[in-house]
Design a protein around this motif. Sequence first.
Motif, PDB file in Angstrom:
ATOM      1  N   ARG A 110       0.833  -1.210   0.000  1.00 42.92           N
ATOM      2  CA  ARG A 110       0.000   0.000   0.000  1.00 42.92           C
ATOM      3  C   ARG A 110       0.861   1.250   0.000  1.00 42.92           C
ATOM      4  O   ARG A 110       0.635   2.187  -0.779  1.00 42.92           O
ATOM      5  N   ASN A 111       1.875   1.287   0.850  1.00 44.32           N
ATOM      6  CA  ASN A 111       2.741   2.454   0.943  1.00 44.32           C
ATOM      7  C   ASN A 111       3.536   2.653  -0.345  1.00 44.32           C
ATOM      8  O   ASN A 111       3.692   3.777  -0.834  1.00 44.32           O
ATOM      9  N   THR A 112       4.010   1.539  -0.916  1.00 46.30           N
ATOM     10  CA  THR A 112       4.804   1.623  -2.142  1.00 46.30           C
ATOM     11  C   THR A 112       3.951   2.069  -3.319  1.00 46.30           C
ATOM     12  O   THR A 112       4.397   2.863  -4.164  1.00 46.30           O
ATOM     13  N   GLU A 113       2.716   1.585  -3.402  1.00 45.11           N
ATOM     14  CA  GLU A 113       1.826   1.997  -4.488  1.00 45.11           C
ATOM     15  C   GLU A 113       1.490   3.488  -4.390  1.00 45.11           C
ATOM     16  O   GLU A 113       1.390   4.173  -5.417  1.00 45.11           O
ATOM     17  N   ALA A 114       1.329   3.970  -3.178  1.00 42.31           N
ATOM     18  CA  ALA A 114       1.092   5.405  -3.002  1.00 42.31           C
ATOM     19  C   ALA A 114       2.293   6.199  -3.503  1.00 42.31           C
ATOM     20  O   ALA A 114       2.154   7.219  -4.203  1.00 42.31           O
ATOM     21  N   PHE A 115       3.473   5.733  -3.169  1.00 43.76           N
ATOM     22  CA  PHE A 115       4.720   6.356  -3.615  1.00 43.76           C
ATOM     23  C   PHE A 115       4.816   6.355  -5.133  1.00 43.76           C
ATOM     24  O   PHE A 115       5.143   7.369  -5.753  1.00 43.76           O
ATOM     25  N   MET A 116       4.502   5.210  -5.767  1.00 46.67           N
ATOM     26  CA  MET A 116       4.594   5.099  -7.218  1.00 46.67           C
ATOM     27  C   MET A 116       3.570   5.991  -7.917  1.00 46.67           C
ATOM     28  O   MET A 116       3.788   6.430  -9.044  1.00 46.67           O
TER      29      MET A 116
ATOM     30  N   ASN B 225       5.190   7.117   3.283  1.00 46.40           N
ATOM     31  CA  ASN B 225       6.074   7.194   4.439  1.00 46.40           C
ATOM     32  C   ASN B 225       7.331   6.362   4.258  1.00 46.40           C
ATOM     33  O   ASN B 225       7.335   5.342   3.553  1.00 46.40           O
ATOM     34  N   ASN B 226       8.404   6.794   4.926  1.00 52.42           N
ATOM     35  CA  ASN B 226       9.551   5.926   5.109  1.00 52.42           C
ATOM     36  C   ASN B 226       9.113   4.785   6.031  1.00 52.42           C
ATOM     37  O   ASN B 226       8.269   4.977   6.902  1.00 52.42           O
ATOM     38  N   VAL B 227       9.701   3.602   5.818  1.00 51.81           N
ATOM     39  CA  VAL B 227       9.231   2.417   6.540  1.00 51.81           C
ATOM     40  C   VAL B 227      10.390   1.766   7.294  1.00 51.81           C
ATOM     41  O   VAL B 227      11.483   1.586   6.743  1.00 51.81           O
ATOM     42  N   LEU B 228      10.111   1.397   8.529  1.00 51.71           N
ATOM     43  CA  LEU B 228      11.049   0.630   9.346  1.00 51.71           C
ATOM     44  C   LEU B 228      10.453  -0.744   9.592  1.00 51.71           C
ATOM     45  O   LEU B 228       9.349  -0.866  10.121  1.00 51.71           O
ATOM     46  N   LEU B 229      11.176  -1.780   9.162  1.00 48.33           N
ATOM     47  CA  LEU B 229      10.734  -3.155   9.373  1.00 48.33           C
ATOM     48  C   LEU B 229      11.544  -3.742  10.523  1.00 48.33           C
ATOM     49  O   LEU B 229      12.770  -3.878  10.413  1.00 48.33           O
ATOM     50  N   VAL B 230      10.866  -4.058  11.604  1.00 47.01           N
ATOM     51  CA  VAL B 230      11.537  -4.483  12.829  1.00 47.01           C
ATOM     52  C   VAL B 230      11.134  -5.909  13.172  1.00 47.01           C
ATOM     53  O   VAL B 230       9.968  -6.287  13.040  1.00 47.01           O
ATOM     54  N   GLY B 231      12.100  -6.696  13.624  1.00 44.92           N
ATOM     55  CA  GLY B 231      11.750  -8.037  14.067  1.00 44.92           C
ATOM     56  C   GLY B 231      12.955  -8.934  14.188  1.00 44.92           C
ATOM     57  O   GLY B 231      14.095  -8.533  13.942  1.00 44.92           O
TER      58      GLY B 231
END
Length: 423
Positions: A216-222, A228-234
């Motif tokens: 969703r975030n990437t499609e909005a960007f495209m 938003n910048n994204v932080l993937l934590v885990g």
Amino acid sequence: MTASCIKLENLLIYRNLLNDSLVKSIQSLGTQEAACNQYATGARLIEWAEANGMTGNIPENYLLCLLGCDENVFSSIAGKAGARAGNSLAKAVAHDIVILKALLKDDLATRFGDEVKAVIDSYLPASEIQGKKPDRFRNLALLRDLFLDVSKNHTPEEVVNALSQYYNRYGCGRLAGYGAFKWDSQRRELVGIEHTDPVQLGDIVGYEYQKAELVRNTEAFMSGKPANNVLLVGARGTGKSSSVKAVVNRYFDKGLRIIEISKADFKQIPEIMTVLRQWGKKFILFIDDLSFEEYEAEYKILKSLIDGGVEVRPENVLIYATSNRRNLVKETWDDRDGSELHRQDTVNEKISLADRFGVTLFYTLPNQEEYFKIVEEIARKSSICLTSAELRSEALRWEMSHSGRSGRIAKQFIDYLAGNIAN
């Protein structure tokens, strides 16, 4: 236009071809004096075909690849966001298209003697036999259609319009065809990564919410919408890095590219941004395994870039980072219980970097049932013929002898099974 009438010297825009030594050699084969050079030229073409996994007519493929990568005034303008060639420039390109189409339709392989032509006219490289496909020239079929498909017989004007879209989507020069890059801090330039991970979102079992949110975030960007910048934590091995690479693979054909940078490159981030700002592509600046020790100050550069600096981040760049810990800058008990008068300021400073990522996605370790589902799905895709009970029993044994449960551990287990079955 006959072979003798084709003069590359008359090109207006694609004049870089005149400086290419292989093109010169192929052109010279039309003269009797240079006929003895056909073996040396053929040998160089074969080396190029093997290096790039090129199948078919090598001279044609070579010339098409040069056209697809050529950095000239037309391709540079077409590759920039919102830019478009004017009528005069388009006419100049159309003039060149007539010459280039005639050259390609001449069947360059016929310039060689029968002995060499039999090899280079329908070449099959070792990489094709092994099923390995090169990344950079994956779009060669589009160029072949434009220049060589006689059933469509595109007019020069149609080729110009299509090439403009091609350069806008795939880039030219150093960017042409590559889906991923790294920053060369010595030469201070982007360098294309020849072979990239082909992982797709469907290959990552589970984490459906996280993948959907990343899409969703990437499609909005495209689409040019706020993103938003994204932080993937885990935990390690849960698919954080694979998710980022998979989403870039999904949107490659729409112009999305990924640039992997290391902590050592952080001081050059402003320079990297200056380079990216001029291109029409969309870029994900990817930082894998992001974390800082308390004595490392590079995080302040990244923090300023994301939010708060004088120079704003380019609109065609987003930052996706992965980390094994939520607070990216290491905290100690001294930060909370130390003797500093305003110790809360220290705590706030250290957690402020993570707060600057608008979206944080958590990749938790799977429970046992989720782990079994991951194992079964990977086993199905790998054609492992064991019953569910057998597979779960073996997976449990593997888990206990390794470092817990994760998608990575599951993949390693299936690879182990597949290797034993193969033997």
